[in-house]
Scaffold this active site. Sequence first.
Site, short mmCIF file in Angstrom:
data_model
loop_
_atom_site.label_atom_id
_atom_site.label_comp_id
_atom_site.label_asym_id
_atom_site.label_seq_id
_atom_site.Cartn_x
_atom_site.Cartn_y
_atom_site.Cartn_z
N ALA A 181 0.84 -1.20 0.00
CA ALA A 181 0.00 0.00 0.00
C ALA A 181 0.87 1.25 0.00
CB ALA A 181 -0.91 -0.01 1.23
N PHE A 182 0.40 2.27 -0.73
CA PHE A 182 1.09 3.56 -0.81
C PHE A 182 2.53 3.41 -1.32
CE2 PHE A 182 -1.96 3.72 2.75
CZ PHE A 182 -2.87 4.63 2.21
N ARG A 183 2.74 2.40 -2.19
CA ARG A 183 4.04 2.12 -2.80
C ARG A 183 5.13 1.76 -1.78
NH1 ARG A 183 3.87 3.04 -8.11
NH2 ARG A 183 2.24 4.39 -8.93
N LEU A 184 4.72 1.32 -0.60
CA LEU A 184 5.67 0.84 0.39
C LEU A 184 5.84 -0.67 0.19
CD1 LEU A 184 4.45 2.91 3.46
CD2 LEU A 184 6.41 3.35 1.97
#
Length: 206
Positions: A181-184
Amino acid sequence: MAPVELTNPDFTTREDPFALFGEWLEEAKKSEINDPNATSLATVDSDGLPNVRMVLLKDYDEDGFVFYTNFESQKGEEILATKKAAMCFHWKSLRRQVRLRGAVTVVDDAEADAYFASRARGSRIGAWASKQSRPLESRFALEKEVAKFTAKYAVGEIPRPPHWSGFRIAPVYIEFWKDGAFRLHDRVIFRRETETAPWTRTRFYP
């Protein structure tokens, strides 16, 4: 504000990249609509310019990752010249990716013969008929070549062409990537100095 949740980190503690790849590939076979063994193959030409295309992984084990091709094709000639290549598997349904790179060797004749014999008869004819990566004047010209070799090998076994065999990439670098999620994202890199050296494992920032 609620804390950002990272993706499940379980795979990041694994010690054996080949076993992990096998598990991910088996999961991909259940979720990918077409060709879960499809992979992009990167090579480099004599001018140092990269080339990439899709191929199908046909086998893998701790010795490396195997695919087959015409050695007179663009990718065949580039690999024979450099003895190096890279692959990237992307399984969109699982939001996962595996990248690897390393030295390349030619599979032995017995292995190549066994795989060639397992292919559909039409595919074996095609291996003889196609002058891969060279100019083709028309579709009709290709069909004529197919007809010629179909007649030549109308009965009996079709031998493997001398210019057709397999390559094995023995990776010294394998990266496992899982969407977050959120490019993490989760990224784990396995490295070794040589094909027989032990692996080191490092977790990377997304």
